[in-house]
Design an enzyme around this catalytic site. Structure first.
Site, PDB file in Angstrom:
ATOM      1  N   PRO A  45       0.846  -1.194   0.000  1.00  0.00           N
ATOM      2  CA  PRO A  45       0.000   0.000   0.000  1.00  0.00           C
ATOM      3  C   PRO A  45       0.881   1.243   0.000  1.00  0.00           C
ATOM      4  O   PRO A  45       1.940   1.258   0.619  1.00  0.00           O
ATOM      5  CB  PRO A  45      -0.784  -0.122   1.309  1.00  0.00           C
ATOM      6  CG  PRO A  45       0.040  -1.002   2.181  1.00  0.00           C
ATOM      7  CD  PRO A  45       0.778  -1.931   1.267  1.00  0.00           C
ATOM      8  N   CYS A  46       0.464   2.259  -0.729  1.00  0.00           N
ATOM      9  CA  CYS A  46       1.251   3.493  -0.784  1.00  0.00           C
ATOM     10  C   CYS A  46       0.361   4.662  -1.160  1.00  0.00           C
ATOM     11  O   CYS A  46      -0.121   4.743  -2.277  1.00  0.00           O
ATOM     12  CB  CYS A  46       2.385   3.366  -1.801  1.00  0.00           C
ATOM     13  SG  CYS A  46       3.324   4.904  -1.995  1.00  0.00           S
ATOM     14  N   GLN A  47       0.161   5.582  -0.216  1.00  0.00           N
ATOM     15  CA  GLN A  47      -0.610   6.790  -0.523  1.00  0.00           C
ATOM     16  C   GLN A  47       0.265   7.867  -1.149  1.00  0.00           C
ATOM     17  O   GLN A  47      -0.215   8.743  -1.831  1.00  0.00           O
ATOM     18  CB  GLN A  47      -1.252   7.345   0.757  1.00  0.00           C
ATOM     19  CG  GLN A  47      -2.595   6.724   1.071  1.00  0.00           C
ATOM     20  CD  GLN A  47      -2.467   5.257   1.463  1.00  0.00           C
ATOM     21  OE1 GLN A  47      -1.720   4.903   2.356  1.00  0.00           O
ATOM     22  NE2 GLN A  47      -3.178   4.394   0.789  1.00  0.00           N
ATOM     23  N   HIS A  65       2.245  11.358  -7.384  1.00  0.00           N
ATOM     24  CA  HIS A  65       2.404  10.344  -6.348  1.00  0.00           C
ATOM     25  C   HIS A  65       3.859  10.400  -5.910  1.00  0.00           C
ATOM     26  O   HIS A  65       4.744   9.853  -6.569  1.00  0.00           O
ATOM     27  CB  HIS A  65       2.069   8.972  -6.948  1.00  0.00           C
ATOM     28  CG  HIS A  65       1.424   8.043  -5.972  1.00  0.00           C
ATOM     29  ND1 HIS A  65       0.139   8.200  -5.522  1.00  0.00           N
ATOM     30  CD2 HIS A  65       1.891   6.941  -5.348  1.00  0.00           C
ATOM     31  CE1 HIS A  65      -0.162   7.223  -4.686  1.00  0.00           C
ATOM     32  NE2 HIS A  65       0.885   6.450  -4.560  1.00  0.00           N
TER      33      HIS A  65
END
Length: 564
Positions: free
Chosen positions: A90-92, A140
């Site tokens: 997961p990576c915001q 991002h």
């Protein structure tokens, strides 16, 4: 490889959709899996343990919860060699779009670098990294910190990009606060001493601030909860960053204690409350920036906000540079659609495939070629779940028991795969439907969603215009579904029945076969399915990776049993 299975490590494994695709080839043995969600790990164990019996040594899979505590070097030594690593961290990233949150830097960001650490230490022949499409965007990004200098600037030579981070909105103390923050950086002050100690108190007053229209009623209710905090109000900060702020804090207490509320006192309360909360947000975010050693270029205020100038670098730029430095060849085109590989679902994801240069030489690495290219030939919702239409789902988890599936004389290739060798069905459980929801269900046609409802059906939503198009979506039998997320939260409706789709129906849209049984609470099972990589997509990627590693024979190809 002489029929010896490739040894694999599964990171952020979830329920096991991606790994199931690899296991279906019969060429892969998983030696370790990492997943911190207890229910997802239970699902993984239940379904993957059966593959252990096909391994020559019969060794069980090792399970880990916290990736940060995994000793990958030891794992490698225990197995002599790890051939494959796959998973979707997961990576915001960082985004100003999330500036309303009190936290600026998601703890998930570090998990991407934990994935990189695994690749660095295990040194597999190939890896697969799955993620959201947004990861390819330069928006991002990571915030540049002092600890990044050696790796990012000196080793990888990644270009740093100036960026302005919004900390909070302007208030009457902005000029004082900016000066204080600049001074605090020079003096290396610990900003936590100026932040409200009681997190529950901060949450309560933040909630009051959002209830201005119902101020009198809500404050009266909140007073009971705030009695203890009001009695030692002056001790809620270890220190005050300015006298003016301290005066506002004490004035807020007096207003909260007041028995009578006039329009003017109510206005004063919300004016002061709003300022205190904005100042606290700014202090919390600056404290987080300092705690993470983020390099601060400047602090300033524009016409609306208090901002900090920092430097950033793109998540994808970092990953590609890092993997190439580890001698991997990476695919250039990275977006893949599950519908092209037999899923009855239009789901686009980002897939990074890395293969050691020793295997591909000067050649390139590419995504698997689409099996079903024409949209008119995509599998649709009807072909995946119509055989379950007349089976009433359970609504209580404890009642879930194996039920007989209807016998079919003819199956399309996808349905034949989904039904598998089992004559029983599990997880045919759905969320209970309220009367309000049921009335909405009844008026929606296939393909319609919340925005197609008459205004009279939207009254329970405070801001109907902001509702996503996926909410209250009645699936269309004649098309693939959209991206399956948590079908319970989205309130997806069966194409023909006035009910929610069941866990099993959602699992079929994700191409989990019926013998794959989910564990955990109802919402957890829906979420596990929504988080997963469709196994058929995982299988297509697995076959592509095996090809690069020199394994093209000895197993049935996906194309042979998914083509119409």
């Amino acid at each position: 490889m002489e029929n010896k299975k490739l040894l694999a490590v599964d990171l952020f494994s979830g329920a096991g959709g991606l790994s199931l695709g690899f296991l279906q080839t019969g060429q892969v043995k998983i030696v370790a899996a990492v997943e911190n969600n207890e229910s997802a790990q239970k699902t993984y164990k239940r379904n993957h343990c059966r593959f252990v019996h096909t391994y020559d040594d019969g060794k069980a899979i090792k399970y880990f919860k916290d990736i940060k505590k995994v000793n990958f070097q030891q794992l490698k030594d225990e197995n002599e060699k790890i051939d494959l690593v796959f998973g979707g961290p997961p990576c915001q990233g960082f985004s100003n779009a999330n500036r309303q949150k009190s936290e600026l830097i998601s703890t998930n960001n570090q998990l991407v670098k934990e994935y990189v650490r695994a690749i660095e230490e295990l040194n597999p022949d190939a890896f697969v990294m799955e993620n959201v499409k947004a990861m390819r965007s330069e928006k991002h990004k990571f915030l540049y910190s002092l600890k990044d200098r050696q790796e990012i600037v000196e080793d990888l030579g990644i270009e740093l990009i100036p960026n302005k981070v919004i900390l909070g909105k302007h208030n009457s103390l902005t000029s004082q606060l900016v000066s204080f923050l600049k001074n605090s950086i020079q003096r290396e002050l610990d900003l936590s001493q100026f932040i409200i100690n009681d997190k529950y108190l901060y949450s309560k007053i933040s909630h009051i601030n959002r209830k201005e229209k119902e101020a009198r009623i809500y404050i009266a209710k909140a007073k009971k909860d705030l009695q203890k905090a009001l009695s030692n109000w002056n001790e809620q900060h270890n220190s005050y960053w300015s006298t003016a702020y301290e005066e506002k804090w004490m004035k807020l207490r007096d207003l909260l204690l007041s028995e009578e509320y006039s329009d003017s006192s109510s206005n004063d309360l919300f004016l002061i409350l709003n300022e205190i909360i904005e100042i606290q947000k700014i202090l919390m975010k600056m404290n987080e920036i300092q705690a993470n050693s983020i390099v601060i270029v400047d602090i300033l205020s524009d016409h609306k906000n208090v901002c900090v100038k920092v430097q950033t670098y793109g998540v994808m730029s970092y990953l590609i540079s890092k993997f190439k430095s580890l001698d991997y060849v990476i695919n250039e085109d990275r977006i893949i659609n599950a519908a092209h590989f037999g899923a009855p679902q239009l789901r686009e994801r980002l897939i990074l495939i890395g293969v050691k240069k020793s295997f591909v030489g000067e050649g390139s690495v590419v995504l698997p070629e689409s099996i079903i290219k024409e949209p008119s030939l995509y599998y649709n919702v009807e072909e995946a779940i119509a055989d379950l239409e007349d089976l009433d789902p359970f609504t209580i988890m404890e009642e879930d028991k194996p039920i007989d599936k209807p016998l079919l004389s003819v199956c399309n290739p996808l349905l034949q795969y989904l039904r598998g060798a089992t004559y029983k069905l599990r997880n045919h459980v759905m969320t209970e439907t309220t009367n309000t929801a049921l009335e909405r269900f009844k008026v929606l046609e296939q393909g319609q969603n919340f925005h197609d409802l008459d205004e009279a059906y939207k009254q329970t939503y405070s801001n109907p215009g902001r509702t996503q198009n996926t909410v209250y979506l009645r699936l269309n039998y004649k098309t693939p579904s959209g991206t399956v997320l948590n079908a319970r939260k989205s309130m997806w409706i069966h194409p023909r029945k006035n009910r929610a789709i069941s866990i099993r129906e959602a699992a079929r849209l994700q191409t989990f076969p019926d013998d794959f049984v989910f564990e955990g609470a109802k919402d957890s099972q829906y979420q596990q399915i929504g988080n997963a990589v469709p196994p058929l997509l995982g299988r297509a990627v697995a076959e592509q990776v095996l090809k690069y590693l020199g394994i093209e024979e000895g197993y049935e190809k996906l194309r042979s049993f998914i083509m119409r």
